[in-house]
Design a protein around this motif. Sequence first.
Motif, short mmCIF file in Angstrom:
data_model
loop_
_atom_site.label_atom_id
_atom_site.label_comp_id
_atom_site.label_asym_id
_atom_site.label_seq_id
_atom_site.Cartn_x
_atom_site.Cartn_y
_atom_site.Cartn_z
N PRO A 25 0.93 -1.32 -0.02
CA PRO A 25 0.01 0.08 0.11
C PRO A 25 0.87 1.37 -0.16
O PRO A 25 1.85 1.41 0.51
N ALA A 27 0.41 5.41 0.57
CA ALA A 27 -0.49 6.60 0.98
C ALA A 27 0.16 8.03 0.64
O ALA A 27 0.19 8.14 -0.52
N GLY A 28 0.80 8.58 1.74
CA GLY A 28 1.53 9.73 1.13
C GLY A 28 3.00 9.40 0.56
O GLY A 28 3.32 10.53 -0.22
N GLY A 29 3.64 8.59 0.69
CA GLY A 29 4.60 8.17 0.21
C GLY A 29 5.82 8.70 0.60
O GLY A 29 6.93 8.49 0.34
N THR A 30 5.91 9.30 1.91
CA THR A 30 6.82 9.94 2.42
C THR A 30 8.06 9.13 3.18
O THR A 30 9.00 9.38 3.31
N ASP A 31 7.42 7.82 3.31
CA ASP A 31 8.63 6.79 3.85
C ASP A 31 8.86 5.79 2.47
O ASP A 31 10.20 5.66 2.57
N TYR A 73 -0.89 14.13 8.92
CA TYR A 73 -0.78 15.28 10.06
C TYR A 73 -1.52 16.75 10.03
O TYR A 73 -1.80 17.23 11.06
N THR A 106 0.86 10.32 6.68
CA THR A 106 -0.53 10.03 7.43
C THR A 106 0.07 9.27 8.76
O THR A 106 1.05 8.75 8.85
N ASP A 119 7.53 9.62 15.59
CA ASP A 119 7.01 10.42 16.85
C ASP A 119 5.50 9.97 16.96
O ASP A 119 5.16 9.92 17.96
N LYS A 179 10.46 15.78 22.17
CA LYS A 179 11.06 15.34 21.05
C LYS A 179 12.65 15.70 21.11
O LYS A 179 12.70 17.03 21.33
C1 LIG Z 1 11.61 14.99 5.03
C2 LIG Z 1 10.92 13.89 5.94
C3 LIG Z 1 10.93 14.18 7.16
C4 LIG Z 1 10.05 13.44 8.28
N1 LIG Z 1 10.27 13.66 9.34
C5 LIG Z 1 9.45 12.79 10.37
C6 LIG Z 1 9.70 13.06 11.76
O1 LIG Z 1 10.12 14.22 12.21
N2 LIG Z 1 9.04 12.30 12.68
C7 LIG Z 1 8.41 11.02 12.14
O2 LIG Z 1 7.85 10.21 13.04
N3 LIG Z 1 8.51 10.70 10.67
C8 LIG Z 1 8.96 11.59 9.89
N4 LIG Z 1 8.93 11.22 8.58
C9 LIG Z 1 8.55 10.03 8.15
C10 LIG Z 1 7.06 10.14 7.72
O3 LIG Z 1 6.78 11.17 7.07
C11 LIG Z 1 6.01 9.40 8.60
O4 LIG Z 1 6.43 7.98 8.84
C12 LIG Z 1 4.68 9.09 7.55
O5 LIG Z 1 3.66 9.20 8.47
C13 LIG Z 1 4.39 8.01 6.64
O6 LIG Z 1 3.08 8.22 6.26
P1 LIG Z 1 2.78 8.18 4.62
O7 LIG Z 1 1.37 8.09 4.37
O8 LIG Z 1 3.63 8.83 3.77
O9 LIG Z 1 3.31 6.58 4.36
P2 LIG Z 1 3.93 5.85 2.97
O10 LIG Z 1 5.25 6.16 2.83
O11 LIG Z 1 2.74 5.86 1.89
O12 LIG Z 1 3.83 4.26 3.60
C14 LIG Z 1 4.68 3.76 4.79
C15 LIG Z 1 4.44 2.55 5.33
O13 LIG Z 1 3.01 2.25 5.57
C16 LIG Z 1 2.33 1.37 4.86
N5 LIG Z 1 0.86 1.88 4.56
C17 LIG Z 1 0.59 2.97 4.48
N6 LIG Z 1 -0.67 3.27 4.65
C18 LIG Z 1 -1.08 1.98 4.99
C19 LIG Z 1 -2.32 1.63 5.33
N7 LIG Z 1 -3.53 2.57 5.34
N8 LIG Z 1 -2.57 0.30 5.67
C20 LIG Z 1 -1.36 -0.69 5.57
N9 LIG Z 1 -0.38 -0.12 5.13
C21 LIG Z 1 0.01 1.23 5.10
C22 LIG Z 1 3.14 1.35 3.30
O14 LIG Z 1 3.04 0.21 2.69
C23 LIG Z 1 4.63 1.48 3.78
O15 LIG Z 1 5.19 0.32 4.43
C24 LIG Z 1 9.51 12.22 7.68
C25 LIG Z 1 9.70 11.91 6.31
C26 LIG Z 1 10.25 12.76 5.55
C27 LIG Z 1 10.53 12.43 3.87
#
Ligand SMILES: Cc1cc2nc3c(=O)[nH]c(=O)nc-3n(C[C@H](O)[C@H](O)[C@H](O)COP(=O)(O)OP(=O)(O)OC[C@H]3O[C@@H](n4cnc5c(N)ncnc54)[C@H](O)[C@@H]3O)c2cc1C
Length: 274
Positions: A25, A27-31, A73, A106, A119, A179
């Motif tokens: 899956p 979602a935001g793709g940020t990880d 967020y 997300t 966090d 933090k």
């Molecule tokens: C520049 C930068 C700074 C950041 N700073 C922080 C920070 O300070 N603190 C922090 O905690 N994080 C930080 N992050 C990490 C990130 O933003 C978070 O972990 C974010 O919440 C991941 O959500 P996403 O929707 O982008 O996930 P995605 O990248 O889309 O997915 C992450 C993982 O979750 C799975 N997934 C997503 N949604 C679902 C769902 N609904 N059901 C099942 N699986 C799912 C995906 O398959 C993948 O394995 C940062 C990232 C970046 C790029």
Amino acid sequence: MKVLQPSTLDEALDMMATADTALTPIAGGTDLLVSWHHVDKDSLHLLDLTRLRKLQAMRMTKRHLELGGLTTYWQVIKSPEVARAFPLLAECARLIGAIQVQTRGTWAGNIQNGSPAADGVAVMMAYDATVILQSRDGRTEVPLDRYYTGYKQTVRRGDQLITAIRMPRRRRIVEWFEKVGARRAQAIAKLGVAAVRDTRGWRIAANSVAPYVCRCRALEDALRQGRSFGGPDEIRHALAPDICPITDVRSTATYRERVLSRILYFRLAENGSP
Ligand SMILES: Cc1cc2nc3c(=O)[nH]c(=O)nc-3n(C[C@H](O)[C@H](O)[C@H](O)COP(=O)(O)OP(=O)(O)OC[C@H]3O[C@@H](n4cnc5c(N)ncnc54)[C@H](O)[C@@H]3O)c2cc1C
């Protein structure tokens, strides 16, 4: 690489149930995009969740707050109602990345990514969150503090999606989040800790001090029994059964252990606990 784009939750769950190759899956793709260059694109089958608009909504009732599986967020930051009822969520969201990450990232992604430094997970765990997982076979609820089984390992099956995260509304006496990073913003935590005291006692969750975000249960138990602590060293002993910090690029094990103990000692003292 293959990208599937379901329009409804049922369609997404069908795709997950019938896929020959495990679907990832997104979602935001940020990880996911951070590790993009290390991923074998030929075997990557993405399930794009962004059209599942129903999963974006947050729902507040008298009894609980439910974040959708796609709630970002930014949605929390922009909601005065949520910020009032669960202030640590908004506080923590403002410290995650910058606006670009806050608007895409997300809470569910933060959970499923399984980073020990997450966090949002520490705060949700202190708020006693439950993860709602759904598959074509039905829905299950898992307490967030039982969601991880190892470093980046979770109980989620390949055919399940996180459709919501639920946190109970209880009368809280104390709640705070700290933090510690190299700077105030745009920094991955060297360590972090969220603490909530409500009618059921203390829940203390720490990040970047174990293979996954963890509860500090021995310390919680000691506080429940009314134990007092003479200084940070005594807190450090009470933390020992639950944490095992490592030395890495961001910090040392000793720093993490000492700073966590000091934060907890002085914060608990402010609230009259040690
Ligand atoms: C520049 C930068 C700074 C950041 N700073 C922080 C920070 O300070 N603190 C922090 O905690 N994080 C930080 N992050 C990490 C990130 O933003 C978070 O972990 C974010 O919440 C991941 O959500 P996403 O929707 O982008 O996930 P995605 O990248 O889309 O997915 C992450 C993982 O979750 C799975 N997934 C997503 N949604 C679902 C769902 N609904 N059901 C099942 N699986 C799912 C995906 O398959 C993948 O394995 C940062 C990232 C970046 C790029």
